[in-house]
Design a protein around this motif. Structure first.
Motif, short mmCIF file in Angstrom:
data_model
loop_
_atom_site.label_atom_id
_atom_site.label_comp_id
_atom_site.label_asym_id
_atom_site.label_seq_id
_atom_site.Cartn_x
_atom_site.Cartn_y
_atom_site.Cartn_z
N ASN A 10 -11.06 -48.97 -5.42
CA ASN A 10 -10.63 -48.14 -4.29
C ASN A 10 -10.67 -46.68 -4.70
OD1 ASN A 10 -9.28 -47.46 -1.76
ND2 ASN A 10 -7.43 -47.11 -2.97
N ILE A 11 -10.89 -45.81 -3.72
CA ILE A 11 -10.77 -44.38 -3.97
C ILE A 11 -9.53 -43.86 -3.28
CG2 ILE A 11 -12.26 -43.64 -2.02
CD1 ILE A 11 -13.22 -41.49 -4.31
N HIS A 12 -8.77 -43.04 -4.02
CA HIS A 12 -7.52 -42.52 -3.49
C HIS A 12 -7.50 -41.01 -3.71
CE1 HIS A 12 -3.27 -42.46 -2.45
NE2 HIS A 12 -3.06 -41.71 -3.51
N PRO A 13 -7.10 -40.25 -2.70
CA PRO A 13 -7.19 -38.79 -2.79
C PRO A 13 -6.00 -38.13 -3.50
CG PRO A 13 -6.48 -39.42 -0.59
CD PRO A 13 -6.71 -40.71 -1.35
N SER A 14 -5.80 -38.53 -4.77
CA SER A 14 -4.84 -37.81 -5.61
C SER A 14 -5.19 -38.08 -7.07
CB SER A 14 -3.39 -38.26 -5.36
OG SER A 14 -3.14 -39.51 -6.01
N HIS A 28 -2.31 -34.62 -0.04
CA HIS A 28 -2.63 -33.19 -0.19
C HIS A 28 -1.41 -32.33 0.13
CE1 HIS A 28 -6.59 -34.90 -0.37
NE2 HIS A 28 -6.49 -35.35 0.84
N ALA A 29 -0.69 -32.68 1.19
CA ALA A 29 0.53 -31.93 1.55
C ALA A 29 1.55 -32.02 0.42
CB ALA A 29 1.10 -32.48 2.85
N ARG A 30 1.66 -33.21 -0.19
CA ARG A 30 2.63 -33.41 -1.27
C ARG A 30 2.27 -32.58 -2.50
NH1 ARG A 30 2.26 -39.73 -1.21
NH2 ARG A 30 3.64 -39.72 -3.03
N THR A 77 -4.45 -25.12 2.59
CA THR A 77 -3.65 -25.95 3.50
C THR A 77 -3.98 -27.41 3.17
OG1 THR A 77 -5.44 -26.07 5.11
CG2 THR A 77 -3.89 -24.21 5.32
N PRO A 78 -3.20 -28.35 3.69
CA PRO A 78 -3.59 -29.75 3.44
C PRO A 78 -5.02 -30.05 3.90
CG PRO A 78 -1.36 -29.66 4.30
CD PRO A 78 -1.90 -28.25 4.38
#
Ligand code: GRF
Length: 196
Positions: A106-110, A121-123, A161-162
């Protein structure tokens, strides 16, 4: 190797994987599957003659096992060796992840283990992180928690920004995922670390 790609949305990661498999590559996409009938990625795959399957999760309510049995039935004719989750927004139970242990990524954006789950991204911005990015990992029963196969990191900009951060991370996802899949198919599990 035959690769099934699961998605729920536009499928930009699926497109990056499919395009990378067009050339000299040990794997081929055998099916693109979505839980969303009108997902952009399904139309794109169909236009390119790639087999597609849609398994809408809604009729199954909260019976995840029944949904996953339908996933397995939809996959069977395509006989995938591996599953790549690419923007697939349904949690999978241990029953399914155990069946595919060592054969599903899986790919996860973090930059895992930071920010499992949503709104990554916001976090990262809220935390004032200087660096952020994306990770490819083996899928286990715990969400966004399996062995990491690769990461791409980039600098967070003061005016990010996010949305702007997500856009830059997505570019790195499209670099990272195909590179990790090539190694994964070759049986190479050493983490690939990219920097933007
Ligand atoms: C991306 O942020 C990816 O990290 C996450 O789903 C989002 C959409 O991906 N897994 P895609 O454009 O549908 O591949």
């Amino acid at each position: 190797a035959s690769v099934a790609i699961f998605l729920s949305g536009g499928g930009s990661n699926m497109r990056a994987l499919v395009e990378d498999m067009q050339g000299d590559h040990p794997a081929r996409p055998c099916v693109v599957l979505s839980n969303v009938a009108d997902a952009g990625g399904i139309a794109w795959a169909r236009e390119r003659g790639i087999a597609t399957e849609v398994v809408d999760h809604r009729p199954f309510g909260d019976d995840r096992a029944a949904f996953e049995a339908a996933l397995s039935a939809a996959l069977a004719p395509h006989a995938p060796d591996l599953i790549c989750l690419a923007g697939f927004m349904r949690k999978l139970t241990g029953g399914f992840t155990d069946t595919w242990a060592g054969r599903m990524i899986n790919i996860h954006p973090s930059l895992l283990p930071k920010y499992r789950g949503l709104h990554t991204h916001a976090r990262a911005l809220e935390n004032g992180d200087a660096r952020h990015g994306c990770s490819v990992h083996e899928v286990t029963a715990a969400l966004d928690d399996g062995p990491i196969l690769g990461q791409a990191s980039l600098a967070v900009h003061p005016d990010d920004t996010p949305e702007s951060l997500a856009a830059r991370v997505l570019v790195q996802e499209h670099r990272l995922y195909p590179a990790v899949l090539r190694r994964f198919v070759a049986g190479d599990r050493t983490p690939l670390l990219l920097t933007a």
